[in-house]
Design a protein around this motif. Structure first.
Motif, mmCIF file in Angstrom:
data_model
loop_
_atom_site.group_PDB
_atom_site.id
_atom_site.type_symbol
_atom_site.label_atom_id
_atom_site.label_comp_id
_atom_site.label_asym_id
_atom_site.label_seq_id
_atom_site.Cartn_x
_atom_site.Cartn_y
_atom_site.Cartn_z
ATOM 1 N N VAL A 1 -3.970 4.895 8.872
ATOM 2 C CA VAL A 1 -2.924 4.221 8.102
ATOM 3 C C VAL A 1 -2.995 2.714 8.343
ATOM 4 N N ALA A 2 -3.196 1.961 7.270
ATOM 5 C CA ALA A 2 -3.237 0.503 7.381
ATOM 6 C C ALA A 2 -1.821 -0.061 7.277
ATOM 7 N N ILE B 1 -5.667 -4.856 13.849
ATOM 8 C CA ILE B 1 -5.337 -4.056 12.666
ATOM 9 C C ILE B 1 -6.374 -2.950 12.483
ATOM 10 N N ASP B 2 -7.635 -3.284 12.673
ATOM 11 C CA ASP B 2 -8.699 -2.280 12.555
ATOM 12 C C ASP B 2 -8.506 -1.153 13.581
ATOM 13 N N GLU B 3 -8.035 -1.511 14.757
ATOM 14 C CA GLU B 3 -7.807 -0.501 15.797
ATOM 15 C C GLU B 3 -6.715 0.483 15.357
ATOM 16 N N ASN C 1 0.815 -1.225 0.000
ATOM 17 C CA ASN C 1 0.000 0.000 0.000
ATOM 18 C C ASN C 1 0.845 1.270 0.000
ATOM 19 N N SER C 2 2.157 1.123 0.199
ATOM 20 C CA SER C 2 3.073 2.262 0.153
ATOM 21 C C SER C 2 3.509 2.571 -1.270
ATOM 22 N N LEU D 1 -7.578 -9.710 5.445
ATOM 23 C CA LEU D 1 -6.389 -8.901 5.157
ATOM 24 C C LEU D 1 -6.502 -8.253 3.782
ATOM 25 N N LYS D 2 -6.973 -9.027 2.818
ATOM 26 C CA LYS D 2 -7.114 -8.493 1.455
ATOM 27 C C LYS D 2 -8.080 -7.311 1.432
ATOM 28 N N ASP D 3 -9.189 -7.433 2.169
ATOM 29 C CA ASP D 3 -10.176 -6.349 2.224
ATOM 30 C C ASP D 3 -9.577 -5.071 2.799
ATOM 31 N N ARG D 4 -8.596 -5.213 3.667
ATOM 32 C CA ARG D 4 -7.958 -4.064 4.317
ATOM 33 C C ARG D 4 -6.714 -3.586 3.573
ATOM 34 N N GLY D 5 -6.396 -4.247 2.466
ATOM 35 C CA GLY D 5 -5.217 -3.862 1.699
ATOM 36 C C GLY D 5 -3.914 -4.241 2.361
ATOM 37 N N VAL D 6 -3.965 -5.270 3.208
ATOM 38 C CA VAL D 6 -2.781 -5.723 3.952
ATOM 39 C C VAL D 6 -2.280 -7.027 3.337
ATOM 40 N N VAL D 7 -1.003 -7.083 3.014
ATOM 41 C CA VAL D 7 -0.420 -8.293 2.427
ATOM 42 C C VAL D 7 -0.130 -9.316 3.522
#
Length: 264
Positions: free
Chosen positions: A157-158, A148-150, A14-15, A179-185
């Motif tokens: 910033v995720a 992660i949501d917190e 995401n960066s 994780l995919k829904d949050r854009g986290v690998v």
């Protein structure tokens, strides 16, 4: 130096950075041994090295990186902050950079949730370090989706990555999709410990590809776009593990391996 190069396949973070799906794990490799192991890995074509403050081997890795003479942009380096270092985030990262001989790490992770809590105040310091150019990407390790949501709620910033123990026996579609829904690998550690290397399904698939079951597990991660960081100090195994990233599994084979999950 070999012409092999596992900078690809890679996944976008995401960066905006690109992270090689194959990395070299260095957990439990002593500083005195990690230099040689890292050299083996770089010679085998690994372009992603994973370490942590808690591993006590950053200096040895830094020496190996310097001796390899590869362009800095060609190597993706991850390190992690121990959960006990909350309040000393910047100091911890600066010490890691000094040992690694780098001006910037490609990925900096919170190694575990401090006191089992998400700890947004620490994440705020990670965000600042990224803004200041000390870490190209920032993420977490061993965090739950709720934690992660917190962090996201507190800072906007995720994390780029969540590094968790992962393998076929731990496959959980809820975590994958979350994780995919949050854009986290999703990055998996201990891929072989989290697997039964003698499972008949893996053995059968390995035989059909003239490969080892360990290579099939690496291939499974790569096919799913899970980052995988197998660890070894043995040159032959380091080379063999990497070759798994080039094995092309069919959709049916991936589904069969997914089916080995022991998660209810």
């Amino acid at each position: 130096m070999t012409t092999l190069d596992y900078a690809t396949p890679a996944v976008a973070l995401n960066s905006g950075a690109s992270m090689p799906l194959l990395g070299f794990g260095t957990w439990q490799i002593e500083d005195s041994e990690v230099g040689e192991a890292t050299r083996f890995a770089l010679e085998a074509g690994y372009r992603h090295i994973d370490t942590a403050t808690g591993y006590g081997n950053e200096a040895g890795i830094g020496k190996a990186l310097a001796e390899a003479g590869l362009p800095r942009d060609d190597i993706f380096v991850t390190t992690k902050m121990p959960p006990d270092n909350v309040g000393r985030e910047r100091q911890t990262l600066e010490e890691s950079l000094s040992k690694l001989g780098l001006d910037q790490v490609d990925l900096w992770l919170v190694h575990w949730p401090p006191n089992k809590q998400a700890t947004p105040e620490a994440w705020e310091e990670f965000v600042k370090a990224q803004q200041d150019g000390l870490a190209r990407s920032i993420g977490v390790s061993n965090y739950s989706l709720d934690q992660i949501d917190e962090l996201i709620k507190a800072t906007g910033v995720a994390p780029a990555v969540n590094q968790i123990k992962w393998g076929p026996s731990l496959f959980d579609a809820t975590i994958v999709d979350g994780l995919k829904d949050r854009g986290v690998v999703l990055e998996g550690y201990s891929p072989f410990r989290a697997s039964n290397l003698e499972d008949p399904t893996l053995v059968s698939i390995a035989e059909s590809h003239d490969a080892t079951t360990a290579q099939v597990i690496v291939a499974w991660h790569v096919k799913h776009e899970f980052v995988v960081i197998p660890k070894s100090t043995h040159q032959e195994r380091i080379v063999a593990n990497a070759a798994g990233a080039r094995i092309e599994l069919s959709a049916d084979e991936v589904s069969a391996i997914d089916g080995l999950s022991e998660v209810s």
